[in-house]
Design a protein around this motif. Structure first.
Motif, short mmCIF file in Angstrom:
data_model
loop_
_atom_site.label_atom_id
_atom_site.label_comp_id
_atom_site.label_asym_id
_atom_site.label_seq_id
_atom_site.Cartn_x
_atom_site.Cartn_y
_atom_site.Cartn_z
N TYR A 223 0.84 -1.21 0.00
CA TYR A 223 0.00 0.00 0.00
C TYR A 223 0.87 1.26 0.00
N GLY A 224 0.49 2.25 -0.84
CA GLY A 224 1.16 3.55 -0.84
C GLY A 224 2.63 3.42 -1.22
N ASP A 225 3.49 4.13 -0.44
CA ASP A 225 4.93 4.08 -0.77
C ASP A 225 5.66 2.95 -0.05
N GLY A 226 4.92 2.18 0.78
CA GLY A 226 5.54 1.02 1.46
C GLY A 226 6.41 1.41 2.64
N GLU A 227 6.41 2.70 2.98
CA GLU A 227 7.30 3.17 4.06
C GLU A 227 6.58 3.24 5.42
N ASN A 228 5.31 2.82 5.47
CA ASN A 228 4.62 2.79 6.77
C ASN A 228 5.30 1.76 7.66
N ILE A 229 5.33 2.09 8.97
CA ILE A 229 6.08 1.23 9.90
C ILE A 229 5.14 0.59 10.92
N ARG A 230 5.33 -0.71 11.15
CA ARG A 230 4.61 -1.43 12.19
C ARG A 230 5.64 -2.08 13.11
N ASP A 231 5.21 -2.38 14.35
CA ASP A 231 6.09 -2.94 15.39
C ASP A 231 5.64 -4.39 15.59
N TRP A 232 6.31 -5.34 14.93
CA TRP A 232 5.82 -6.72 14.83
C TRP A 232 6.16 -7.56 16.06
N LEU A 233 5.17 -8.31 16.52
CA LEU A 233 5.35 -9.17 17.70
C LEU A 233 4.84 -10.58 17.38
N PHE A 234 5.65 -11.59 17.69
CA PHE A 234 5.22 -12.98 17.48
C PHE A 234 4.07 -13.29 18.43
N VAL A 235 3.03 -13.94 17.91
CA VAL A 235 1.78 -14.08 18.67
C VAL A 235 1.98 -14.79 20.02
N GLU A 236 2.89 -15.76 20.08
CA GLU A 236 3.10 -16.47 21.36
C GLU A 236 3.67 -15.53 22.42
N ASP A 237 4.48 -14.57 21.99
CA ASP A 237 5.02 -13.60 22.95
C ASP A 237 3.91 -12.69 23.49
N HIS A 238 2.96 -12.36 22.61
CA HIS A 238 1.82 -11.57 23.05
C HIS A 238 1.02 -12.35 24.11
N VAL A 239 0.77 -13.62 23.82
CA VAL A 239 -0.02 -14.45 24.75
C VAL A 239 0.67 -14.54 26.11
N GLU A 240 1.98 -14.64 26.10
CA GLU A 240 2.71 -14.68 27.38
C GLU A 240 2.50 -13.37 28.14
N GLY A 241 2.52 -12.25 27.42
CA GLY A 241 2.26 -10.95 28.04
C GLY A 241 0.85 -10.87 28.59
N LEU A 242 -0.10 -11.43 27.86
CA LEU A 242 -1.50 -11.41 28.33
C LEU A 242 -1.64 -12.19 29.63
N LEU A 243 -1.00 -13.36 29.69
CA LEU A 243 -1.13 -14.18 30.90
C LEU A 243 -0.46 -13.51 32.09
N LEU A 244 0.63 -12.83 31.85
CA LEU A 244 1.27 -12.09 32.95
C LEU A 244 0.38 -10.94 33.41
N ALA A 245 -0.18 -10.20 32.44
CA ALA A 245 -1.00 -9.04 32.79
C ALA A 245 -2.25 -9.46 33.57
N VAL A 246 -2.87 -10.56 33.15
CA VAL A 246 -4.12 -10.95 33.82
C VAL A 246 -3.86 -11.58 35.18
N THR A 247 -2.71 -12.20 35.34
CA THR A 247 -2.44 -12.86 36.62
C THR A 247 -1.68 -11.99 37.61
N ALA A 248 -0.83 -11.09 37.08
CA ALA A 248 0.02 -10.31 38.00
C ALA A 248 -0.16 -8.81 37.84
N GLY A 249 -0.93 -8.39 36.84
CA GLY A 249 -1.12 -6.95 36.62
C GLY A 249 -1.96 -6.32 37.73
N LYS A 250 -1.79 -5.00 37.89
CA LYS A 250 -2.56 -4.29 38.93
C LYS A 250 -3.93 -3.94 38.40
N ILE A 251 -4.93 -4.07 39.26
CA ILE A 251 -6.31 -3.75 38.87
C ILE A 251 -6.39 -2.30 38.41
#
Ligand code: NAD
Ligand code: TDX
Length: 358
Positions: A223-251
């Protein structure tokens, strides 16, 4: 795994038949002894093949429910009787939101409202002990913060400034969740994550589109000039972050999750072509298929996440760098072309360009 998901914990996952939700459900089934109630409307992007293929899936209970239906949502919450709710269900593709924004308001805004009301009723009726441990985790995106210039990054204190109907609907859902905490005391945690990639992603998002177009010898749309930037994360790393946030994150807190994986779209596409040149060589490089096409309306220029809070407070960091993650992903798609074909037929989506306003 954090001991909070003790054996018998009842986890209600919404959107568990989707890409990230599916990865989360598989992880919960394989690495905990929790019961996983998977509420999903089973829409065009849904598929439970990866869950059904697990040897341990008897703790997976599929609830085919649309969150736009309040009564059905209430009944599903009652049936699952959750200790934890992890809310991923959403219409998730920006291009589709440009062509048909109403579905995004229905699922992402009204659907979240219906879920919050159903869960509030459930939470208020719990015993004091279960109430104290209860969490409602809302899974959101960095797109709610809008678009960055060449410098800086999003963090938990960045002001909301969404640009697409998709990101506006996700921003609205974030606000609803926060309001249900501040007004009714619902114990919530919110995470905002950058672009995910990995196996089982529906082939309408950039990375599977590029792999499949290249293997089919068709033009690879940039799309466009192709210079748009995204910050890519492997899905399993996201899931690990989710489990940490839900179990140890502050309300009441928000945690931003990013991949430290900033790349221009052009670079991502070229990297995939180089991997394919090695794994499936052709006479001419796959990069010759890269074709600049009309830009996406309202196209955000750059996303980047500062993940310091979740790293410092909860000890999260991504395990996969982009080079390893993308290579594994390309190999997975090469080995699962039959799945791509099946889900294409089932969904009626055959890789055509959408969201141009033409
Ligand atoms: P996906 O489209 O692959 O899956 C979403 C699932 O939600 C689908 O199975 C769909 O049927 C279900 N769903 C949608 N509306 C529903 C409704 N009204 N009732 C019940 N189920 C419904 O999406 P994904 O990429 O797995 O994203 C999951 C969540 O993570 C979304 O909330 C998204 O906003 C968020 N997110 C995604 C990314 C990404 O890069 N994919 C990044 C950050 C955050
Ligand atoms: O064919 C394409 N060519 C192209 O150049 C496609 C599908 C996309 N693009 C561009 C648009 C974006 O700049 O690639 C980038 C990534 O596009 P998508 O895969 O559609 O993702 P994006 O719009 O960044 O949104 C994604 O990340 C945040 C997810 O779809 C969202 O659900 C998530 O919230």
């Amino acid at each position: 795994m954090n001991p909070w998901f003790s054996p018998g914990t009842r986890v209600l996952v919404t959107g568990g038949a989707g890409f990230i939700g599916g990865c989360l459900v598989r992880c919960l089934l394989q690495e905990t002894e929790a019961y996983v109630f998977n509420l999903d409307k089973l829409g065009y992007a849904s598929d439970c093949t990866s869950i059904n293929a697990l040897s341990i899936n008897d703790r997976h209970i599929l609830l085919p429910v649309n969150l736009t239906n309040l009564e059905a949502t209430k009944a599903a919450v009652k049936e699952s009787n959750p200790d934890v709710v992890m809310h991923l269900a959403a219409e998730s593709h920006v291009d589709r939101s440009i062509d048909g924004p109403e579905a995004f308001i229905d699922s992402n805004v009204k659907g979240t409202f219906n879920l919050l009301e159903s869960v509030r009723e459930h939470w208020e009726a719990l015993s004091q002990e279960r109430q104290e441990h209860f969490r409602f985790h809302h899974i959101s995106t960095d797109e709610v913060f809008g678009s960055l210039g060449s410098q800086g990054s999003f963090s938990e204190t960045t002001a909301y400034d969404p640009c697409s109907p998709y990101s506006a609907s996700k921003a609205a859902s974030d606000h609803l969740v926060r309001a249900w905490h501040r007004t009714y005391g619902l114990p919530i945690v919110i995470t905002n994550c950058s672009n995910n990639y990995g196996p089982w992603q529906f082939p309408e998002k950039l990375i599977p589109v590029v792999i499949l177009k290249a293997l089919a010898g068709e033009p690879i749309p940039l799309y466009g000039d192709g210079e748009n930037i995204r910050d890519w994360l492997f899905v399993e790393d996201h899931v690990e972050g989710l489990l940490l946030a839900v179990t140890a994150g502050k309300i009441g807190e928000t945690y931003c999750i990013g991949g430290y994986g900033e790349r221009t779209n052009k670079k991502v596409v070229e990297t995939i072509c180089t991997i394919l040149d090695e794994l499936r060589p052709q006479e001419v490089s796959y990069s010759s298929l890269i074709t600049k096409v009309k830009d996406r309306p309202g196209h955000d220029r750059r996303y980047a996440i500062n993940s310091q809070k979740i790293s410092n407070e909860l000890g999260w960091k991504p395990r996969h760098n982009f080079e390893i993650g993308i290579r594994n992903t390309v190999i997975w798609y090469i080995n699962n072309l039959d799945w791509c074909e099946k889900i294409g037929i089932k969904s009626g989506y055959q890789g055509n360009r959408i969201g141009t306003l033409d």
